[in-house]
Design an enzyme around this catalytic site. Structure first.
Site, PDB file in Angstrom:
ATOM      1  N   CYS A 139       3.581 -16.465  -8.205  1.00  0.00           N
ATOM      2  CA  CYS A 139       3.235 -17.887  -8.224  1.00  0.00           C
ATOM      3  C   CYS A 139       1.717 -17.967  -8.159  1.00  0.00           C
ATOM      4  CB  CYS A 139       3.919 -18.664  -7.091  1.00  0.00           C
ATOM      5  SG  CYS A 139       3.353 -18.311  -5.414  1.00  0.00           S
ATOM      6  N   ASP A 177       6.614 -19.032 -11.261  1.00  0.00           N
ATOM      7  CA  ASP A 177       6.468 -20.454 -11.531  1.00  0.00           C
ATOM      8  C   ASP A 177       5.313 -20.625 -12.507  1.00  0.00           C
ATOM      9  OD1 ASP A 177       4.117 -20.234 -10.051  1.00  0.00           O
ATOM     10  OD2 ASP A 177       4.682 -21.746  -8.562  1.00  0.00           O
ATOM     11  N   HIS A 211      10.179   4.583  10.255  1.00  0.00           N
ATOM     12  CA  HIS A 211      10.222   3.462   9.321  1.00  0.00           C
ATOM     13  C   HIS A 211      11.642   2.925   9.163  1.00  0.00           C
ATOM     14  CE1 HIS A 211       6.048   4.037   8.581  1.00  0.00           C
ATOM     15  NE2 HIS A 211       6.209   5.201   7.973  1.00  0.00           N
ATOM     16  N   HIS A 231       6.394   2.478   3.804  1.00  0.00           N
ATOM     17  CA  HIS A 231       6.698   2.158   5.194  1.00  0.00           C
ATOM     18  C   HIS A 231       7.781   1.102   5.375  1.00  0.00           C
ATOM     19  CE1 HIS A 231       2.420   3.528   6.570  1.00  0.00           C
ATOM     20  NE2 HIS A 231       3.007   4.394   5.779  1.00  0.00           N
ATOM     21  N   THR A 278      -0.476 -18.339  -5.666  1.00  0.00           N
ATOM     22  CA  THR A 278      -1.057 -17.494  -4.623  1.00  0.00           C
ATOM     23  C   THR A 278      -0.167 -16.314  -4.248  1.00  0.00           C
ATOM     24  OG1 THR A 278      -0.034 -18.743  -2.833  1.00  0.00           O
ATOM     25  CG2 THR A 278      -2.243 -19.467  -3.582  1.00  0.00           C
TER      26      THR A 278
END
Length: 142
Positions: A64, A7, A133, A97, A66
């Site tokens: 974006c 964004d 995993h 993992h 954050t």
């Protein structure tokens, strides 16, 4: 091929990522944005997530402001394991993992130097294929 999306908060960092991928000879498909203007991040998260889930693209990178919102939106798509990483260790661990298939970062959180190291570690680290995993990923998907 790597699916890319961002964004307005991730636009500048995504420009650096695209340049870096080009320098490394890694093909990518840019699902937007094409200019630095306010947009709704879920639109681009879902485009990238669907491209990865459908196997049109092998992995994805989302950015974006954050990294939080765009990763939440991507993880709504079945088969997506999008990991928000702001350090190299997390990028390596989530590939080993969790077999994460999309990397999310915050353009207002990490600078370009660190971001490119995170991208490299995410793209270059294989999944471990350890039984424990695989079992845990199956539990996530169920």
């Amino acid at each position: 091929m790597i699916a890319l999306g961002c964004d307005h908060g991730g636009y500048d960092l995504m420009q650096e990522v695209m340049k870096h991928l080009t320098e490394r000879g890694i093909e990518y498909k840019n699902f937007g944005v094409e200019e630095n203007r306010s947009v709704d991040y879920p639109v681009y998260a879902k485009k990238v997530a669907h491209a990865v889930a459908s196997k049109e693209c092998e992995k994805g990178i989302l950015i974006c402001g954050t990294g939080i919102g765009i990763s939440i939106a991507a993880n709504k798509v079945h088969g997506i394991r999008c990991a928000l990483c702001h350090d190299v260790f997390s990028a390596e661990a989530t590939r080993q993992h969790n077999d994460a298939n999309i990397l999310a970062m915050g353009g207002r959180v990490v600078g370009p130097g660190l971001a490119l190291m995170i991208v490299d570690k995410f793209l270059d680290t294989p999944f471990s294929n350890d039984e424990r995993h695989l079992r845990r990923i199956d539990m996530i998907e169920s």
